[in-house]
Scaffold this active site. Structure first.
Site, PDB file in Angstrom:
ATOM      1  CG  ASP A 483      77.948 153.324  48.757  1.00  9.16           C
ATOM      2  OD1 ASP A 483      78.475 152.250  49.077  1.00  9.16           O
ATOM      3  OD2 ASP A 483      77.274 154.017  49.531  1.00  9.16           O
ATOM      4  CD  GLU A 520      77.215 148.545  47.797  1.00 11.40           C
ATOM      5  OE1 GLU A 520      77.667 147.695  48.577  1.00 11.40           O
ATOM      6  OE2 GLU A 520      76.999 149.727  48.137  1.00 11.40           O
TER       7      GLU A 520
END
Length: 878
Positions: A483, A520
């Site tokens: 993340d 990400e």
């Protein structure tokens, strides 16, 4: 900004918290006669190593560090940063630097365990005072030795040793099963240890850490769980002395677990899945909402996953399953909406209102608010008390492996659920001010939505590596999705890769080199543009074999961006120019045509694997590289090889694909045509080079009733519906106001339209057509090219240029031709160079579930491919 910020864990109180942080960042008052206490966030001096202090706002004259209650001092003289210091702290190079007096260097270890301030008598006679940030000097003094130490519970011949890194603590003791046991400090590392006896196994414990806490201005004794916990009691109240190698924690067959064959990342096809969503409304599941639901081989959900695996899906990516803060783990503590949600109208605001009243204490959250990084979440276990969560997580991995799927974990090391003295703060209550990333004024960075961590610091970086290795070794996880990976240093993610590569089946029971990594790579916040370190962002990670999500083709396929005020802005797969809606945001016909053609170029680059150096003719007739194509001011192509960029049309963030198309396609569009556009949109990722991901249920037209941020929207808006008779989730009411109210005027007429709630035919047809695409990808080697050179040689867009048909994209790949016709009309695409060649619709589609696609044809004399409206057709030479 190249992509969306994390929406998931943003709780409704964050705005208020941010206001408090901003208020706390105001400068402290100064006095000519007294040293005022700095505000909690005021720490403008940074002690970056044993020799150097940097102080934002100081004058370049003598200063000092004062510590303790009796004003002991470390003298500072004006100095300069060395080249290595400038490299390590690029964001501080413009601030005054000070050198620690050599006579006082020996005081550093003592000073760091006490109240610490930087002071200076200014030229105007006033005395400036600020707090001191200490991560750099802690790393310098302790990091090199501490980084190699084993922390948490470690067993040797059945006897546990418990170790915690707390270099600034005055004392640390162990609270074990209600009694207190002293711990011993190792001065070289700052680690406190205690060795126990065999009967400690299974007992609850916490650390009693007595430490100076700058944010409250006093010494406190914090009772804290172990950041290296391997097991927890219910509610994460205590750590448990647990040996993950204990045979009692291994389900039957664990040591001999046979995994599906490893799939290289460049060929991976991934289903993104939230554990509770998967089964909570599956009437055929014996364990709704639990880890064990993924062992229910006969449930509708597991049957569907198995069918995807047989078609070519290789991984299931699980949204956070580590211990997180926001969900009550005991079922008795979990609230339920107190309304008959099904009784309200499909466009009512009553459902979201009722769900919202229990949201803070219900059983649902995505889980992007970490509490303990390396323990399974208890809310998904049959019993959150004790080791059941460990056993059942392992059984879940077995269940997925048995269905032909490897397992990816979504990991969130970029922030914590809380910081400071908050009860949900673990790291910051052990070493205050170290694990969190601090801004120049000493406040905690919150650009990630929550209290940001600092993986650039030695021991936070170590925690990331150690945690990932534990999941890989002890839980046999096959991949990790990071993340907000751009908030990590590139070096930290490469250290994870190196540590995994060192794992071998003989030594560790797993092949670490087969474990995939992606994340990400968004570039924003206080770390943006490599301000503090070289980030793990999209362009920086190119060539590492670690993929980043590519938003380029995603936006082109859907249209607009996730942040548009008007959700009706169209794209390639939602009717831009070829089937316009009524949105004025789409611009004039000429503007729509130009944007659509540019979108087609972005999709072409996406189909190559987002390669930076791939050369082709764009729709303006120019010969360009992927990196020369514009994406909102950034290069469209950034990958060095297939596998560097991950393709997707939807994920848990933002609206589901079906919901995005509901906003964007003309409302008159029928269910069959919506199904076809869904498949076409999914095809842009499924048939690309490199890895591709789709949100679970997208092949079933999954809807969240237009909710763009369903992280806390409960089962009502999130649950997957495997039985088409239950619908697809559309029309469950207006989505929650907190993140969607500004879109309610657009949403209300759509949700009220029964024609937008698809029936079984549309749902089953979409899934079958998508599985056909997966089969084609899995059986055709040309979709798994290993190098950029191979892609350049084998893949081309023969009709690209000024004469390209708006809404139609033709790709030649080895002995295949792929035509994506997003228009509402049948289209002929003539490739003159192929005239006389033998092509036919791929057998999978010719004999597949979609009889409309089966009507696609090829005229050999002219080299013309004729494709039905809203269809992706794959042809094979033979």
């Amino acid at each position: 900004m190249n992509g969306p910020l994390r929406n998931g864990p943003l709780r409704r109180t964050v705005a208020a918290v941010a206001m408090v942080l901003c208020a706390a960042a105001l400068p402290a008052a100064t006095s000519a006669t007294a040293a005022p206490a700095p505000t909690p966030a005021d720490a403008r001096a940074q002690w970056i190593d044993r020799d150097t202090v940097i102080w934002k706002g100081a004058e370049r004259t003598a200063a000092q560090l004062e510590f303790g209650t009796h004003g002991k001092r470390i003298r500072l003289t004006p100095g300069t940063l060395s080249p290595s210091e400038r490299l390590a702290y690029p964001h501080l190079t413009g601030y005054p630097a000070f050198t620690v007096d050599p006579r006082d260097r020996g005081l550093a270890r003592t000073a760091l365990r006490d109240k610490l301030l930087a002071t200076q008598r200014r030229a105007d006679g006033q005395r400036a005072v600020t707090g001191v940030q200490i991560p750099g000097v802690l790393d310098d003094l302790y990091g090199a030795r501490a980084r190699h130490a084993a922390l948490g519970p470690v067993f040797h011949h059945g006897r546990p040793t418990l170790s915690v890194w707390a270099p600034t603590a005055r004392t640390v003791a162990l609270e074990l099963d209600g009694r207190t046991v002293p711990m011993r400090r190792e001065d070289a590392t700052g680690i406190w240890r205690v060795q126990g006896t065999r009967d400690w196994a299974g007992k609850p414990y916490r650390y009693l850490v007595t430490v100076w806490v700058p944010t409250v201005g006093k010494t406190v004794t914090n009772k804290v769980t172990d950041p290296y916990s391997t097991a927890l009691t219910a509610g994460s109240a205590r750590s448990l002395v647990t040996d993950l190698d204990d045979p009692e924690l291994a389900p039957a067959g664990w040591s001999q677990l046979t995994k599906p064959a490893a799939v290289p990342l460049r060929r991976a096809r991934i289903q993104e899945l939230q554990i509770r969503d998967f089964s909570v409304e599956d009437r055929t599941s014996r364990h709704p909402g639990q880890y064990l639901a993924l062992t229910d081989r006969r449930s509708d959900g597991m049957r569907h996953l198995a069918s995807l695996a047989r078609s070519g899906t290789s991984y299931v990516h699980l949204l956070p399953a580590f211990d997180f803060a926001t969900t009550p783990e005991r079922r008795a503590d979990q609230e339920r909406p107190g309304c008959d949600l099904a009784s309200y109208a499909p466009d009512s605001d009553s459902q979201q209102d009722c769900v919202g009243k229990s949201a803070a204490h219900d059983a649902y959250n995505w889980g992007y608010d970490p509490l303990h990084y390396t323990v399974p979440e208890g809310a998904y276990a049959s019993d959150p008390e004790g080791p059941a969560r460990t056993v059942e997580f392992r059984r879940m991995v077995q269940g997925l492996n048995g269905a032909g799927l490897r397992t990816v974990m979504d990991v969130v090391y970029n922030h914590t659920a809380a910081s400071g003295q908050d009860p949900h703060s673990v790291l910051d209550r052990i070493v205050p001010g170290y694990y969190q990333r601090l801004l120049d004024d000493g406040s905690v960075a919150t650009s990630t939505c929550c209290s940001g961590t600092a993986p650039e610091h030695t021991m936070m970086g170590k925690l990331v590596v150690d945690s990932v290795v534990t999941w890989a070794k002890e839980y046999k996880v096959d991949g990790f999705r990071f993340d907000l990976m751009g908030h990590h240093p590139k070096a930290n993610i490469l250290a994870v890769r190196k540590a995994l590569d060192a794992l071998t089946p003989r030594k560790d029971g797993v092949d670490g080199k087969s474990i995939v990594l992606y994340g990400e790579g968004w570039d924003f916040g206080e770390a943006a543009n490599d301000a503090r370190f070289v980030q793990a962002t999209q362009q920086n990670m190119a060539g590492t074999g670690i993929a980043t999500f590519s938003d380029r083709a995603r936006d082109a396929v859907r249209g607009g961006s996730p942040f548009d005020g008007d959700p009706g802005i169209q794209g390639f797969a939602s009717g831009l120019y070829t089937d316009p809606n009524s949105s004025t945001g789409n611009g004039s016909r000429a503007e729509q045509r130009a944007r659509l053609l540019h979108y087609q170029d972005l999709i072409k680059v996406g189909l190559t694997g987002n390669l930076a150096d791939y050369t082709f003719t764009d729709t303006t007739g120019r010969r360009v590289k992927g990196s020369q194509l514009d994406y909102n001011g950034a290069p469209a192509g950034y990958a060095a090889a297939p596998g560097d960029a991950l393709a997707y049309a939807d994920a848990h963030d933002n609206e589901t694909l079906y919901d995005a198309l509901a906003y964007k396609l003309p409302q008159r569009t029928g269910a069959a045509d919506r199904s076809r556009m869904q498949v076409l949109a999914l095809a842009t990722a499924a048939l690309s080079q490199g890895p591709a991901l789709s949100q679970a249920g997208s092949d079933l037209l999954r809807s969240k009733s237009l909710d763009r941020n369903s992280f806390d929207s409960g089962d009502w808006f999130n649950a997957l519906h495997w039985n088409c008779a239950d619908g697809n989730g559309f029309g469950r009411g207006l989505p929650p106001a907190a993140d969607n109210k500004d879109k309610w005027p657009y949403a209300k007429p759509l949700l009220a339209d029964p024609a937008l709630r698809p029936g079984c035919a549309a749902i089953s047809d979409t899934s079958a057509a998508y599985r056909d695409l997966l089969r084609i990808h899995a059986t055709e080697p040309a979709f798994g090219l290993a190098t950029a050179a191979a892609v350049q040689k084998a893949l081309s867009f023969p009709l690209s240029g000024k004469a390209e048909t708006p809404g139609v994209l033709t790709m030649r790949l080895g002995n295949l031709v792929v035509v994506l016709n997003a228009t509402p009309h049948r289209q002929d695409q003539t490739v003159r160079d192929l005239a006389g060649e033998r092509y036919a619709l791929h057998p999978v589609q010719a004999h597949g579930a979609d009889r409309t696609t089966a009507t696609a044809s090829y005229a050999r004399p002219s080299g013309t491919f004729s494709v039905p409206a809203r269809t992706v057709a794959v042809y094979r030479r033979g």
